[in-house]
Design a protein around this motif. Structure first.
Motif, PDB file in Angstrom:
ATOM      1  N   GLY A 121       7.069  -6.647  14.773  1.00  8.63           N
ATOM      2  CA  GLY A 121       7.335  -5.221  14.572  1.00  8.63           C
ATOM      3  C   GLY A 121       7.036  -4.811  13.142  1.00  8.63           C
ATOM      4  O   GLY A 121       7.396  -5.516  12.193  1.00  8.63           O
ATOM      5  N   SER A 122       6.332  -3.702  12.981  1.00  4.23           N
ATOM      6  CA  SER A 122       5.926  -3.273  11.631  1.00  4.23           C
ATOM      7  C   SER A 122       6.548  -1.938  11.252  1.00  4.23           C
ATOM      8  O   SER A 122       5.956  -1.153  10.522  1.00  4.23           O
ATOM      9  N   GLY A 123       7.747  -1.668  11.745  1.00  2.04           N
ATOM     10  CA  GLY A 123       8.494  -0.502  11.266  1.00  2.04           C
ATOM     11  C   GLY A 123       9.010  -0.775   9.861  1.00  2.04           C
ATOM     12  O   GLY A 123       8.692  -1.814   9.265  1.00  2.04           O
ATOM     13  N   PRO A 124       9.806   0.130   9.313  1.00  2.00           N
ATOM     14  CA  PRO A 124      10.256  -0.024   7.916  1.00  2.00           C
ATOM     15  C   PRO A 124      10.995  -1.335   7.652  1.00  2.00           C
ATOM     16  O   PRO A 124      10.818  -1.919   6.579  1.00  2.00           O
ATOM     17  N   ALA A 125      11.805  -1.803   8.607  1.00  2.00           N
ATOM     18  CA  ALA A 125      12.547  -3.053   8.372  1.00  2.00           C
ATOM     19  C   ALA A 125      11.593  -4.235   8.305  1.00  2.00           C
ATOM     20  O   ALA A 125      11.697  -5.090   7.427  1.00  2.00           O
ATOM     21  N   GLY A 126      10.636  -4.279   9.227  1.00  2.00           N
ATOM     22  CA  GLY A 126       9.658  -5.360   9.222  1.00  2.00           C
ATOM     23  C   GLY A 126       8.832  -5.342   7.948  1.00  2.00           C
ATOM     24  O   GLY A 126       8.573  -6.388   7.342  1.00  2.00           O
ATOM     25  N   LEU A 127       8.446  -4.156   7.515  1.00  2.00           N
ATOM     26  CA  LEU A 127       7.619  -4.031   6.307  1.00  2.00           C
ATOM     27  C   LEU A 127       8.400  -4.443   5.061  1.00  2.00           C
ATOM     28  O   LEU A 127       7.864  -5.106   4.164  1.00  2.00           O
ATOM     29  N   GLN A 128       9.666  -4.066   4.977  1.00  2.00           N
ATOM     30  CA  GLN A 128      10.469  -4.465   3.813  1.00  2.00           C
ATOM     31  C   GLN A 128      10.716  -5.971   3.830  1.00  2.00           C
ATOM     32  O   GLN A 128      10.636  -6.626   2.789  1.00  2.00           O
ATOM     33  N   THR A 129      10.979  -6.519   5.015  1.00  2.00           N
ATOM     34  CA  THR A 129      11.167  -7.972   5.115  1.00  2.00           C
ATOM     35  C   THR A 129       9.911  -8.676   4.610  1.00  2.00           C
ATOM     36  O   THR A 129       9.980  -9.622   3.809  1.00  2.00           O
ATOM     37  N   ALA A 130       8.764  -8.193   5.055  1.00  2.00           N
ATOM     38  CA  ALA A 130       7.487  -8.790   4.645  1.00  2.00           C
ATOM     39  C   ALA A 130       7.340  -8.746   3.130  1.00  2.00           C
ATOM     40  O   ALA A 130       6.972  -9.735   2.485  1.00  2.00           O
ATOM     41  N   THR A 131       7.660  -7.572   2.541  1.00  2.00           N
ATOM     42  CA  THR A 131       7.492  -7.406   1.095  1.00  2.00           C
ATOM     43  C   THR A 131       8.354  -8.401   0.324  1.00  2.00           C
ATOM     44  O   THR A 131       7.876  -9.098  -0.574  1.00  2.00           O
ATOM     45  N   TYR A 186       4.391  17.314   8.584  1.00  2.00           N
ATOM     46  CA  TYR A 186       4.888  18.187   7.514  1.00  2.00           C
ATOM     47  C   TYR A 186       6.051  17.542   6.754  1.00  2.00           C
ATOM     48  O   TYR A 186       6.361  17.905   5.637  1.00  2.00           O
ATOM     49  N   ARG A 187       6.714  16.567   7.405  1.00  2.00           N
ATOM     50  CA  ARG A 187       7.856  15.913   6.748  1.00  2.00           C
ATOM     51  C   ARG A 187       7.435  14.579   6.121  1.00  2.00           C
ATOM     52  O   ARG A 187       7.995  14.174   5.097  1.00  2.00           O
ATOM     53  N   LEU A 188       6.479  13.910   6.736  1.00  2.00           N
ATOM     54  CA  LEU A 188       6.013  12.621   6.223  1.00  2.00           C
ATOM     55  C   LEU A 188       4.521  12.482   6.528  1.00  2.00           C
ATOM     56  O   LEU A 188       4.140  12.031   7.606  1.00  2.00           O
ATOM     57  N   PRO A 189       3.674  12.855   5.577  1.00  2.00           N
ATOM     58  CA  PRO A 189       2.230  12.797   5.822  1.00  2.00           C
ATOM     59  C   PRO A 189       1.769  11.370   6.137  1.00  2.00           C
ATOM     60  O   PRO A 189       2.235  10.406   5.521  1.00  2.00           O
ATOM     61  N   ALA A 190       0.835  11.268   7.070  1.00  2.00           N
ATOM     62  CA  ALA A 190       0.343   9.953   7.488  1.00  2.00           C
ATOM     63  C   ALA A 190      -0.253   9.177   6.318  1.00  2.00           C
ATOM     64  O   ALA A 190      -0.118   7.954   6.235  1.00  2.00           O
ATOM     65  N   ASP A 191      -0.885   9.896   5.377  1.00  2.00           N
ATOM     66  CA  ASP A 191      -1.532   9.145   4.289  1.00  2.00           C
ATOM     67  C   ASP A 191      -0.502   8.487   3.361  1.00  2.00           C
ATOM     68  O   ASP A 191      -0.784   7.468   2.740  1.00  2.00           O
ATOM     69  N   ILE A 192       0.691   9.065   3.294  1.00  2.00           N
ATOM     70  CA  ILE A 192       1.753   8.423   2.498  1.00  2.00           C
ATOM     71  C   ILE A 192       2.148   7.092   3.152  1.00  2.00           C
ATOM     72  O   ILE A 192       2.272   6.057   2.489  1.00  2.00           O
ATOM     73  N   VAL A 193       2.331   7.139   4.471  1.00  2.00           N
ATOM     74  CA  VAL A 193       2.719   5.921   5.190  1.00  2.00           C
ATOM     75  C   VAL A 193       1.609   4.873   5.070  1.00  2.00           C
ATOM     76  O   VAL A 193       1.870   3.697   4.799  1.00  2.00           O
ATOM     77  N   GLU A 194       0.377   5.322   5.240  1.00  4.96           N
ATOM     78  CA  GLU A 194      -0.761   4.388   5.134  1.00  4.96           C
ATOM     79  C   GLU A 194      -0.808   3.727   3.759  1.00  4.96           C
ATOM     80  O   GLU A 194      -1.089   2.537   3.635  1.00  4.96           O
ATOM     81  N   TYR A 195      -0.511   4.528   2.714  1.00  7.83           N
ATOM     82  CA  TYR A 195      -0.563   3.979   1.364  1.00  7.83           C
ATOM     83  C   TYR A 195       0.520   2.919   1.147  1.00  7.83           C
ATOM     84  O   TYR A 195       0.285   1.875   0.542  1.00  7.83           O
ATOM     85  N   GLU A 196       1.714   3.196   1.685  1.00  9.33           N
ATOM     86  CA  GLU A 196       2.803   2.226   1.548  1.00  9.33           C
ATOM     87  C   GLU A 196       2.430   0.920   2.269  1.00  9.33           C
ATOM     88  O   GLU A 196       2.704  -0.175   1.768  1.00  9.33           O
ATOM     89  N   ILE A 197       1.811   1.063   3.437  1.00  8.41           N
ATOM     90  CA  ILE A 197       1.444  -0.135   4.215  1.00  8.41           C
ATOM     91  C   ILE A 197       0.313  -0.898   3.525  1.00  8.41           C
ATOM     92  O   ILE A 197       0.332  -2.130   3.438  1.00  8.41           O
ATOM     93  N   LYS A 198      -0.640  -0.148   2.996  1.00 12.50           N
ATOM     94  CA  LYS A 198      -1.770  -0.781   2.300  1.00 12.50           C
ATOM     95  C   LYS A 198      -1.276  -1.636   1.123  1.00 12.50           C
ATOM     96  O   LYS A 198      -1.764  -2.736   0.868  1.00 12.50           O
ATOM     97  N   ARG A 199      -0.265  -1.093   0.449  1.00 13.02           N
ATOM     98  CA  ARG A 199       0.334  -1.809  -0.681  1.00 13.02           C
ATOM     99  C   ARG A 199       0.846  -3.189  -0.229  1.00 13.02           C
ATOM    100  O   ARG A 199       0.687  -4.178  -0.933  1.00 13.02           O
TER     101      ARG A 199
END
Lengths: 410, 423
Positions: A129-139, A168-181
């Motif tokens: 799973g690559s939701g916020p919890a999975g991504l933070q665990t990975a980091t 309008y609340r969370l642009p896709a490019d912001i999410v993409e940038y966080e994931i790319k990081r």
């Protein structure tokens, strides 16, 4: 027509962020910092802004929170840091989310690479799973020197961040940038892979030192009376469809009734209005004093002109006509609309993962399962189900695994 | 709306109110001065007129600001020199202003490079019907060392040029002093000896406001370079007040007529200058930031202050605070006053605790559970730093005590102030 859907509210400028930072009292032992579930430490990063150290501010946010730019936008700060803000004793709390957004936007513009991969310890972690919890665990695991593979059943990472929260609340490019990081940090992404179907849990366990299940609650709940009704769509499906199409959906209804009272229901209602649906009525089980949606999202929805009816529960449906019953009074309400959207919660699909889920979460506190190699985190672990809590749970499960495998504390 | 007489007499000239635009970019032509008069200014010190042969050639850009947190214009840096219009145009504008605004006061600011220049300019502005002359002996950014603050720091030159102006004109005259000097008294006395009737001060403070950290050039950047130039605005007010106070208490200068300048933007600033001895007040920086309209609140606020103080004429206030400014060795050092913390007002930010520990005497204790500070009188020296940092005015003056072995009644000591008791 989709401009209203796609456009995020403007953020601070250097001048206006300084004005807001100057309102901050720079408290001793800042209460806001004690209240952030993810320990993002607003007291420290606002002080850095005040003393014009934007790079230092960005480090404070990012080192504590791999989802810093996302939390800045979607965190219900009124329940956490801003609830504790001392400035409330004078007028109103500091706009901590807004300042954090300025800081993370700066971080992106300055192309800062704050997160550093740890020296390899030869151990490997699989995350489901690559939701916020999975991504933070990975980091956190990557920072500690683990190699990390993330398995995502969809074609994009991010879970609800990518497929749920409106543009309008969370642009896709912001999410993409966080994931790319996080990918740049070394996370190996495996898209369109469902664990338990394409790869078994046993295979994952055999090839990794630990497996973290962070599948979240991604599937819509449906009340039996609405099953098979062509007018009915789940909030999850609707939001994903609109986000994918950047608001350009063909079947915009003339009117809609939304059922549910959480942030997801607010997202759906506001999205409908921003797609120029003239009549949107949201019917909510809870009464206003027990509302689940954050005040900020509720206010935004009301500002868009959504009619909100509180204290009603659906009783029957006939085609596109839904009848609700008042919970605390005698009376009924019947509404006919072109579209009925259900935002009554999500459920977990943990098929073939060997995890016991009851009412959407594991029936025990903490992150350990019966299997010493398998851990849970995110919404299926106990605790709040917000992004900032996902970050907290991600950091905590990483700490736990690290101490189990290496014996270190941090 | 309150109505009070704001008029003052200064060097024998009657001003309907004490507010003047100072000689600067804000009054460099007829249209600007006319608009300022229409909006209520009592007078203008028309932008300094130089000799016919001095060519003014300005840089671009030419300003910079000092900021703090979200506050712009804490201080202002300016590289502009004297009037860029021709001598003829300037003289024409002076004359026209007096014709069309006979009740307003037009002061001609002049600057020469030698005695002949000064004398001729004095003569010309007198013919143009100016009411008064101000000698600019203090501009810190002139391209000639024979002009500006390099002259103003040399008492002999000051005296010589003042005498030259007096030969050219019988108009009342004030000499404008530079603060880029340790002691202003010798230059002020030299100008009086040369014939000046009053002093205008302060001109701008020599400064470097900011450096572009990438390019390593001071601001503003003029084709890759910059220069030291004059600093003004709120940040220089304390420096201006200090010079004015020192002039007014110097032996022989007790009744010195002063036109006060330096960071005035509110009626409170104006009142402070008056209380230390200024009769007229000159303003530029706040006008550059906000426009001529600021005079409305300065006039109205000053009228309310007069009403509150029970005075009918500003002359009753001029210099009246000077008797309360004494040498440091004459201050009462026999007692101390402890801070008093109002826990109902306190919002638990802990700023007093941080500042007392890190900047004072570790005399505030902090209860992390209740988030409330307390004063430990065994350590408190009564400095009141805590009062200054408290954001909600919860800390005021409390119990007063005599230091051990000192005589007197602590309760008689006067320490309360508007700043200390009201937020």
């Amino acid at each position: 027509m989709t401009k209203k859907y796609e456009t995020e509210a403007p953020g601070y400028t250097m001048t206006t962020v300084m004005e807001e930072a100057a309102r901050c009292l720079l408290c001793h032992d800042a209460p806001c910092s004690q209240m952030c579930p993810a320990h993002t430490d607003p007291g420290k990063f606002i002080r850095s802004v005040r003393f014009r150290n934007l790079k230092g501010a960005a480090e404070t946010v990012r080192e504590n929170n791999a989802m810093g730019a996302i939390c800045a936008r979607v965190c219900p700060t009124e329940k956490y840091c801003e609830l504790a803000c001392s400035r409330t004793g004078i007028d109103k709390p500091i706009d901590i989310g807004g300042i954090q957004r300025f800081v993370t936007d700066f971080e992106q513009q300055a192309e800062m690479d704050i997160l550093q991969k740890g020296e390899s310890n030869g151990k490997s972690i699989a995350i489901v799973g690559s939701g916020p919890a999975g991504l933070q665990t990975a980091t956190t695991m990557l920072e500690r020197g683990y190699s990390v593979d993330i398995y995502e059943k969809s074609e994009k990472a991010g879970g609800y961040l990518t497929y749920g929260i409106p543009e309008y609340r969370l642009p896709a490019d912001i999410v993409e940038y966080e994931i790319k990081r996080i990918i740049n940090l070394g996370a190996k992404m495996h898209y369109n892979v469902t664990i338990g179907k394409d790869i078994t849990m046993d295979e994952l366990k055999a090839s990794n030192d630990a497996v973290v299940v962070a599948v979240g609650a991604s599937e819509a709940k449906v009340l039996p009376m609405f099953e098979g009704n062509d007018y009915v769509e789940s909030a999850v499906d609707f939001l994903a469809r609109v986000k994918e199409a950047k608001g350009n959906i063909k079947d915009v209804p003339a009117s809609a009734v939304v059922i549910g009272g959480g942030d997801v229901a607010m997202d759906v209602s506001t999205t409908l209005k921003r797609l120029d649906v003239e009549h949107v009525t949201d019917v909510v089980y809870e009464q206003f004093d027990e509302f689940r949606a954050s005040k900020k999202e509720l206010a935004g929805t009301q500002r868009e002109g959504v009619t909100i009816v509180d204290g009603y529960v659906p009783e029957s449906v006939d085609g596109n006509e839904v009848t609700f019953k008042a919970r605390n009074m005698d009376g009924k309400l019947t509404i006919k609309a072109d579209k009925i959207i259900l935002a009554i919660g999500q459920q977990v699909n943990a098929d073939n993962l060997g995890i016991n889920i009851e009412h959407g979460v594991v029936p025990y506190t903490g992150y350990k399962t019966d299997d010493p190699k398998v851990f849970v985190t995110g919404d299926i672990a106990q605790g709040d189900q917000t992004v900032v809590w996902a970050v907290r749970k991600g950091k905590e499960v990483a700490d736990l695994i690290d101490s189990e495998l290496i014996g270190g504390t941090k | 709306m309150i109505k009070k007489d704001l008029s003052v007499d200064f060097l024998g000239v009657h001003f309907e109110n004490p507010f003047l635009l100072s000689s600067s970019p804000v009054d460099n032509c007829y249209e600007m001065c006319a608009k300022a008069f229409d909006e209520g200014w009592g007078g203008v010190v028309f932008k300094t007129i130089g000799p016919k042969n001095f060519e003014v050639d300005e840089v671009s850009p030419r300003f910079d600001e000092l900021t703090k947190e979200g506050t712009p214009f804490v201080g202002f840096k300016n590289m502009e020199q004297i009037a860029e219009h021709s001598l003829e145009e300037n003289l024409h504008d002076l004359k026209q202003l007096k014709e069309n605004y006979p009740d307003k006061i037009v002061v001609a600011s002049i600057m020469g490079t030698n005695e002949q220049d000064w004398e001729e300019l004095a003569q010309l502005v007198t013919e143009a019907k100016a009411d008064m002359i101000e000698m600019n002996l203090s501009c810190p950014q002139m391209t000639s060392h024979e002009m500006g603050s390099d002259v103003g720091t040399n008492p002999e030159l000051v005296k010589k040029y003042c005498a030259a102006v007096k030969r050219g004109s019988d108009l009342p005259m004030m000499a404008k002093m530079t603060p880029n000097i340790t002691d202003m008294i010798p230059a002020a006395k030299a100008s009086l000896a040369g014939g000046a009737e009053g002093i205008a001060t302060i001109n701008t403070v020599k400064s470097i406001s900011n450096i572009d950290l990438e390019k390593r050039v001071a601001l503003p950047i003029v084709n890759g370079k910059s220069s030291i130039s004059g600093f003004s605005g709120k940040a220089v007010k304390p420096i201006a007040l200090r010079f004015i106070q020192q002039l007014r208490v110097a032996a022989g200068l007790e009744q010195l007529p002063i036109s006060g300048i330096g960071g005035i933007e509110t009626w409170q600033d104006a009142a402070e200058f008056i209380l230390l001895g200024a009769t007229t007040l000159q303003v530029t920086t706040s006008v550059m930031q906000y426009g001529y309209r600021i005079v409305e609140d300065m006039k109205n606020g000053l009228m309310h202050y007069m009403e509150d103080q029970g005075v009918d004429h500003l002359s009753e206030l001029i210099g009246s605070a000077n008797k309360n400014i004494v040498p440091a060795e004459d201050l009462d050092r026999d007692y101390k006053v402890y801070p008093k913390i109002d826990w109902d007002k306190c919002i638990g930010c802990g700023r007093c605790y941080v500042s007392c520990f890190d900047g004072a005497h570790q005399a505030i204790t902090w209860d992390p559970k209740t988030r409330r500070p307390s004063v430990d009188t065994s350590k408190c020296v009564g400095c009141h730093l805590c009062n200054l940092v408290c954001p909600v005015g919860a800390i005021t003056t409390g119990e007063k005590v005599m230091k051990p072995g000192r005589k007197g009644n602590a309760e008689d000591k006067q320490v309360e102030s508007v700043r200390l008791t009201h937020f």
